[in-house]
Each structure stands twice: as C-alpha cells, then as structure tokens.
Design a protein around this motif. Structure first.
Motif, short mmCIF file in Angstrom:
data_model
loop_
_atom_site.label_atom_id
_atom_site.label_comp_id
_atom_site.label_asym_id
_atom_site.label_seq_id
_atom_site.Cartn_x
_atom_site.Cartn_y
_atom_site.Cartn_z
N ILE A 151 -16.21 -0.50 9.58
CA ILE A 151 -15.45 -1.75 9.68
C ILE A 151 -15.42 -2.46 8.33
O ILE A 151 -14.36 -2.91 7.87
N LEU A 152 -16.59 -2.56 7.70
CA LEU A 152 -16.66 -3.24 6.40
C LEU A 152 -15.84 -2.52 5.34
O LEU A 152 -15.13 -3.16 4.55
N PHE A 153 -15.93 -1.20 5.30
CA PHE A 153 -15.17 -0.44 4.30
C PHE A 153 -13.68 -0.65 4.50
O PHE A 153 -12.95 -0.96 3.54
N THR A 154 -13.22 -0.51 5.74
CA THR A 154 -11.78 -0.60 6.02
C THR A 154 -11.23 -1.99 5.73
O THR A 154 -10.21 -2.15 5.05
N LEU A 155 -11.92 -3.03 6.23
CA LEU A 155 -11.44 -4.39 6.03
C LEU A 155 -11.48 -4.79 4.56
O LEU A 155 -10.54 -5.43 4.06
N GLY B 14 -8.91 -6.50 -0.22
CA GLY B 14 -9.02 -6.61 -1.68
C GLY B 14 -8.66 -5.37 -2.46
O GLY B 14 -8.60 -5.42 -3.69
N ARG B 15 -8.48 -4.22 -1.75
CA ARG B 15 -8.16 -2.95 -2.41
C ARG B 15 -9.17 -2.64 -3.50
O ARG B 15 -8.82 -2.16 -4.59
N ASN B 16 -10.44 -2.92 -3.20
CA ASN B 16 -11.52 -2.67 -4.16
C ASN B 16 -12.49 -1.66 -3.54
O ASN B 16 -13.31 -2.00 -2.68
N VAL C 158 -5.74 5.16 -6.29
CA VAL C 158 -6.71 4.42 -5.47
C VAL C 158 -6.43 4.66 -3.98
O VAL C 158 -7.36 4.67 -3.17
N GLU C 159 -5.17 4.86 -3.63
CA GLU C 159 -4.85 5.18 -2.23
C GLU C 159 -5.43 6.54 -1.84
O GLU C 159 -5.98 6.70 -0.76
N ASP C 160 -5.32 7.52 -2.74
CA ASP C 160 -5.89 8.84 -2.49
C ASP C 160 -7.41 8.74 -2.32
O ASP C 160 -8.00 9.41 -1.47
N GLN C 161 -8.02 7.91 -3.15
CA GLN C 161 -9.47 7.76 -3.08
C GLN C 161 -9.89 7.11 -1.76
O GLN C 161 -10.90 7.49 -1.16
N ALA C 162 -9.12 6.11 -1.32
CA ALA C 162 -9.44 5.48 -0.04
C ALA C 162 -9.30 6.48 1.11
O ALA C 162 -10.13 6.52 2.02
N LEU C 163 -8.27 7.30 1.06
CA LEU C 163 -8.09 8.33 2.09
C LEU C 163 -9.22 9.35 2.04
O LEU C 163 -9.63 9.90 3.08
N ALA C 164 -9.73 9.62 0.84
CA ALA C 164 -10.79 10.62 0.69
C ALA C 164 -12.05 10.23 1.46
O ALA C 164 -12.83 11.09 1.87
N TYR C 165 -12.24 8.94 1.66
CA TYR C 165 -13.42 8.46 2.40
C TYR C 165 -13.44 9.02 3.83
O TYR C 165 -14.51 9.26 4.40
N PHE C 166 -12.27 9.25 4.41
CA PHE C 166 -12.18 9.69 5.80
C PHE C 166 -12.11 11.21 5.93
O PHE C 166 -12.23 11.74 7.04
N LEU C 167 -11.94 11.91 4.83
CA LEU C 167 -11.80 13.36 4.90
C LEU C 167 -13.07 14.07 5.39
O LEU C 167 -12.96 15.02 6.20
N ASP D 5 2.89 4.98 4.86
CA ASP D 5 2.23 4.11 3.88
C ASP D 5 0.72 4.33 3.91
O ASP D 5 0.09 4.21 4.97
N PRO D 6 0.07 4.69 2.78
CA PRO D 6 -1.36 4.98 2.75
C PRO D 6 -2.23 3.84 3.27
O PRO D 6 -3.25 4.10 3.93
N ASP D 7 -1.85 2.59 2.98
CA ASP D 7 -2.63 1.47 3.49
C ASP D 7 -2.62 1.44 5.02
O ASP D 7 -3.64 1.16 5.67
N THR D 8 -1.47 1.72 5.59
CA THR D 8 -1.37 1.77 7.05
C THR D 8 -2.24 2.90 7.60
O THR D 8 -2.93 2.73 8.62
N VAL D 9 -2.21 4.03 6.92
CA VAL D 9 -3.02 5.17 7.36
C VAL D 9 -4.50 4.84 7.29
O VAL D 9 -5.27 5.17 8.21
N VAL D 10 -4.94 4.19 6.20
CA VAL D 10 -6.35 3.80 6.08
C VAL D 10 -6.75 2.87 7.22
O VAL D 10 -7.82 3.03 7.82
N ALA D 11 -5.91 1.92 7.54
CA ALA D 11 -6.21 0.99 8.63
C ALA D 11 -6.32 1.72 9.96
O ALA D 11 -7.26 1.49 10.74
N VAL D 12 -5.38 2.61 10.23
CA VAL D 12 -5.40 3.34 11.51
C VAL D 12 -6.57 4.30 11.56
O VAL D 12 -7.24 4.43 12.60
N LEU D 13 -6.84 4.99 10.46
CA LEU D 13 -7.98 5.91 10.43
C LEU D 13 -9.30 5.16 10.65
O LEU D 13 -10.20 5.66 11.33
#
Length: 255
Positions: free
Chosen positions: A49-53, A58-60, A113-122, A201-209
C-alpha cells in the motif's frame, strides 16, 4: 476410559500419534500456521500500500521503497518485542528486497521510472508462475505437496501414498492450493505486459497491480483456506500409523 488405557499423544521421537490424527486435521493446522491470520494480512499489505500510494502521489521510487522498508522493519520490531513469530514481517522484507533488486536491474538497463515501478511487481508474478507450475507437476506425477506436509507431521514423509484415499485427498488439496497462484498470473501478467509496452498507461497499471497484489494476497489465501476447510469437513481420512508395530486397535478413530 482410564488414563492407563488412553492412547499416547505422541510416538517415540516426538511425532504426533498418527492414528489419532486425520489428514484434514494435519492440513488445517499447517495451513492455519502458514496464513498468519488478520495480523499477517496487515503485515503483508502495508508495504505494498505504501509503495503504490507513494509512487502514484510523488512518483519517487526511492521514497516509496524507503517507506515500505521502514514499515516492515517497524512491524518486525513490534513482533520481536512481543515475542511473537516474525515470519510474516521477514517475508514482507524479503519481498521488498527482491522488488528493490528488480528495480535496480531495470534502472541499470536504462529503463524509465515507469519501467522501474513496474519492475517492483515482476518478482511476484514470476514467483506465482513457478509455484503454480511446481504444484501442478507434483499433482500430475502423483506426489502432491500437501502429502509431504502430512508426512512431516506424522513422521513418515511418504507413507501417505500407500493409501489411495489419502493420496486423492492430498492431490485435490494441492490443486486447490495452486489455483490462487495461477489466478494471480492470469490477471496480473497481461496487465504488467500492457504497462510495459505502454498499451495501457503505466501509472494506471501500477495502481491496479498494487490493488490486485493486496486483494489477491492474504484475502485470496483465506478464501482458498475456507474452501479447503469445506473440502476437509466432508470426510475424515485417517492417516496410517507411521510405526507398523503399533497395535491394530490404535487404528480405530477416537470416539
């Protein structure tokens, strides 16, 4: 029945007396310990939850990872202070560590940075893929994983295979255990690929994942557990004695 006539609770060596156990009771106990209850659900969900939010707001990535790790460490400290099992906090930290590794690998490969965020869920997708395949293989070759859980409690790792009814039950339960893993992959992998290719949209995917990882984590496991308990309640399959020298009367189910 007098105390002298009562059957021993344990076999020599500290193993539970197999004739007083059932496959159902053994599996229920093992699964209940593995699930961790409501607190285990919270400890598993909070870092995600903390990572996703944090990422969405902040996209950080560094801040998102730092908050996730801090939360997991704090929950671990509370566990240690309370002298309760830290297993679930350690699992959360291990998951974050693997996610951090994949993020760094993506960054080293020049990923955005979007690829890196997605990598967290891989890692979770890969883990569930492997776990589903392994569990399925154990069923197909008639060495279901649940059987080894039973064997580890009764003291005989493979004796359960000698009873066709026990073998069928362990196979069914192992298939049920594999189902959540397969479902996670079926839902999350296409979504991850869509975000990676920017079809979605990668941000949408991160939120849904993030939402799926939470909803399909412990909550789905508890649904699976409830279904397994329902299956187990349909009949009681006695475990054969681990020690063949035990008296035949001990094979009678407890009144």
């Amino acid at each position: 029945m007098s105390d002298s006539a009562a059957e021993p609770d344990e076999l020599p060596g500290g193993h539970p007396h197999a004739t007083l156990e059932t496959v159902e009771a053994v599996v229920r106990r093992q699964l209940a310990q593995a699930m961790g209850g409501r607190r285990g659900m919270v400890e598993a969900a909070v870092p995600t939850i903390l990572f996703t939010l944090t990422w969405l707001i902040g996209r950080n990535l560094q801040l998102a990872l730092t908050l996730s790790i801090t939360a997991a460490v704090l929950m671990l400290v509370v566990r240690v202070v309370q002298r309760s099992t830290p297993q679930f906090c350690i699992n959360a930290l291990f998951g974050i560590g693997i996610g951090w590794f994949f993020i760094n690998r993506s960054a080293a490969a020049g990923g955005s940075v979007e690829d890196q965020a997605l990598a967290y869920f891989l890692p979770g997708i890969l883990y569930n893929s492997v776990y589903a395949v392994v569990l399925s293989i154990t069923c197909l070759i008639r060495w279901p994983l649940i059987g080894f859980m039973v064997g580890s409690v009764t003291g005989e790792l493979t004796a359960w295979r000698e009873d066709p009814q026990v073998l069928r039950l362990c196979t069914l339960l192992t298939w049920v255990l594999a189902a959540p893993c397969a479902l996670r992959v079926l839902l999350q992998a296409p979504l991850w690929l869509a975000g990676k290719s920017e079809t979605v949209d990668p941000d949408t995917v991160v939120a849904v994942l993030g939402a799926l990882k939470i909803a399909m984590g412990w909550p789905l496991q508890l649904v699976t557990l409830a279904f397994m308990v329902w299956l187990l309640a349909r009949n009681h399959t006695p475990v054969e004695p681990a020690d063949p020298t035990e008296p035949t009367e001990s094979a009678e189910p407890a009144a």
